[in-house]
Each structure stands twice: as C-alpha cells, then as structure tokens.
Scaffold this motif. Structure first.
Motif, short mmCIF file in Angstrom:
data_model
loop_
_atom_site.label_atom_id
_atom_site.label_comp_id
_atom_site.label_asym_id
_atom_site.label_seq_id
_atom_site.Cartn_x
_atom_site.Cartn_y
_atom_site.Cartn_z
N MET A 34 0.81 -1.25 -0.06
CA MET A 34 -0.02 -0.18 0.01
C MET A 34 0.93 1.33 -0.07
SD MET A 34 -2.97 -1.29 -0.24
CE MET A 34 -3.53 0.32 -0.70
N ALA A 35 2.17 1.20 0.80
CA ALA A 35 3.05 2.46 0.58
C ALA A 35 3.54 2.83 -0.60
CB ALA A 35 3.97 2.27 1.65
N ALA A 36 3.44 1.62 -1.50
CA ALA A 36 4.19 1.90 -2.80
C ALA A 36 3.32 2.87 -3.69
CB ALA A 36 4.41 0.67 -3.35
N ARG A 37 2.03 2.69 -3.46
CA ARG A 37 1.10 3.57 -4.35
C ARG A 37 1.51 5.12 -4.14
NH1 ARG A 37 -4.68 0.61 -4.58
NH2 ARG A 37 -5.04 2.78 -5.91
N PRO A 38 1.38 5.69 -3.04
CA PRO A 38 1.62 7.23 -2.83
C PRO A 38 2.92 7.44 -3.60
CG PRO A 38 0.68 6.15 -0.87
CD PRO A 38 0.77 5.04 -1.88
N LEU A 39 3.94 6.67 -3.30
CA LEU A 39 5.27 6.65 -3.69
C LEU A 39 5.56 6.89 -5.19
CD1 LEU A 39 7.39 4.44 -1.18
CD2 LEU A 39 7.23 7.11 -1.17
N ALA A 40 4.62 6.38 -5.98
CA ALA A 40 4.72 6.35 -7.47
C ALA A 40 4.44 7.91 -7.85
CB ALA A 40 3.65 5.13 -7.90
N ALA A 41 4.03 8.60 -6.88
CA ALA A 41 3.46 9.93 -7.49
C ALA A 41 4.71 10.85 -6.99
CB ALA A 41 2.16 10.56 -6.49
N VAL A 42 5.76 10.59 -6.46
CA VAL A 42 6.77 11.27 -5.98
C VAL A 42 7.46 11.45 -7.22
CG1 VAL A 42 8.84 11.69 -4.74
CG2 VAL A 42 6.78 10.58 -3.44
N HIS A 43 7.87 12.81 -7.34
CA HIS A 43 8.35 13.09 -8.76
C HIS A 43 9.94 13.47 -8.79
CE1 HIS A 43 4.58 13.44 -10.66
NE2 HIS A 43 4.22 14.16 -9.75
N SER A 44 10.54 13.61 -7.53
CA SER A 44 12.21 13.63 -7.62
C SER A 44 12.53 12.76 -6.66
CB SER A 44 12.35 15.04 -7.16
OG SER A 44 12.06 15.19 -5.74
N PHE A 45 13.61 12.56 -6.62
CA PHE A 45 14.63 11.56 -6.03
C PHE A 45 14.70 12.09 -4.63
CE2 PHE A 45 18.64 9.46 -4.55
CZ PHE A 45 18.12 8.12 -4.62
N GLU A 46 15.05 13.28 -4.49
CA GLU A 46 15.24 13.82 -3.07
C GLU A 46 13.86 13.81 -2.37
OE1 GLU A 46 15.87 16.00 -5.95
OE2 GLU A 46 18.04 15.36 -5.68
N ALA A 47 12.76 13.97 -2.86
CA ALA A 47 11.65 13.89 -2.16
C ALA A 47 11.12 12.54 -1.81
CB ALA A 47 10.51 14.53 -3.14
N LEU A 48 11.64 11.54 -2.68
CA LEU A 48 11.61 10.16 -2.33
C LEU A 48 12.27 9.78 -1.25
CD1 LEU A 48 10.57 7.32 -3.19
CD2 LEU A 48 12.70 6.77 -4.47
N LEU A 49 13.63 10.33 -1.00
CA LEU A 49 14.36 9.89 0.20
C LEU A 49 14.05 10.56 1.43
CD1 LEU A 49 17.90 10.03 -1.42
CD2 LEU A 49 16.87 8.39 -0.77
N LEU A 50 13.15 11.76 1.20
CA LEU A 50 12.73 12.26 2.45
C LEU A 50 11.06 11.99 2.88
CD1 LEU A 50 13.96 16.10 1.85
CD2 LEU A 50 14.95 14.47 3.29
#
Length: 125
Positions: free
Chosen positions: A1-17
């Motif tokens: 379930m956590a992977a679905r909102p993570l797919a909407a992250v547009h930058s690598f920095e935002a993903l790491l945070l």
C-alpha cells in the motif's frame, strides 16, 4: 500500500525524504523475517500461501475502501469468488500441507543427543 503514494513522488530527493519509503523498507524486512520463521516452524507451502494472501487481500480491501479503487459494474460476484477461493486455498494448504523432512531429522538428532548425555546403565543393556 505504501508503494502507491510513492509512485506519485516526482524527484529523487522527495523520495528519500518521504516517510513511506522507510515504512516500506521496514515492512519488507519484517515480512521476510516472519516468513523465514514461519518456514522454520511449519510447511513452506502453507507459509508462502498465507504470506501471499496476507499481502493481497488487505491491500485490495484498503484500495476499495480508502483509495478509490473500483470493481467493474456487474463483476462484484467475481471479486467475491476470488476472495473466497483465496481464503479456501490458504486454509486448505495450511491444513493439509506436509511438514518438511528436516523436522524429522531434527527430532532424531535431538534423541541422539539425549542418549549421549544420559547413557543407559550397563544393567539395563
């Protein structure tokens, strides 16, 4: 379930945070540890079946209730049949799965260890 909102992250920095990334990693590690423990204690078939069902069924329910997923109109019966077949398969595999052979070997090895530490007296031989 956590992977679905993570797919909407547009930058690598935002993903790491993003805290969901760390929740996803922790969930994966704990899940693998629990699967390993289940395989040590019982049937591999039953452990993997339960793991697959535990990953699929709650995700589908959460998707339907909270994330806007929908079942095609007129196909609700198919979703219910799929759920019931999954449940019956997991229960059947858990109930009728054969234990691995290493459990028998471990029991024999344990009996040998007990005999070595507690030898039979000479009068009883």
């Amino acid at each position: 379930m956590a992977a679905r909102p993570l797919a909407a992250v547009h930058s690598f920095e935002a993903l790491l945070l993003h805290p969901l990334l760390y929740l996803l990693v922790a969930h994966s590690v704990v899940g693998q540890l629990l699967l390993g423990l289940a395989m040590q204690r019982g049937s591999t078939t039953a452990a993997v079946a339960a793991m697959d069902a535990a990953g699929a069924v709650p995700a589908a329910i959460i998707g339907l209730l909270f994330l806007g997923d929908q079942i095609w109109p007129g196909r609700e019966w198919l979703a219910m049949v799929g759920f019931l077949v999954t449940l019956a398969a997991v229960i059947g595999l858990t109930r009728y799965a054969e234990p691995q052979h290493h459990h028998e070997v471990a029991a024999v090895r344990q009996r040998r260890t007990v005999r070595l530490h507690h030898p039979v007296p000479a009068a009883r031989r």
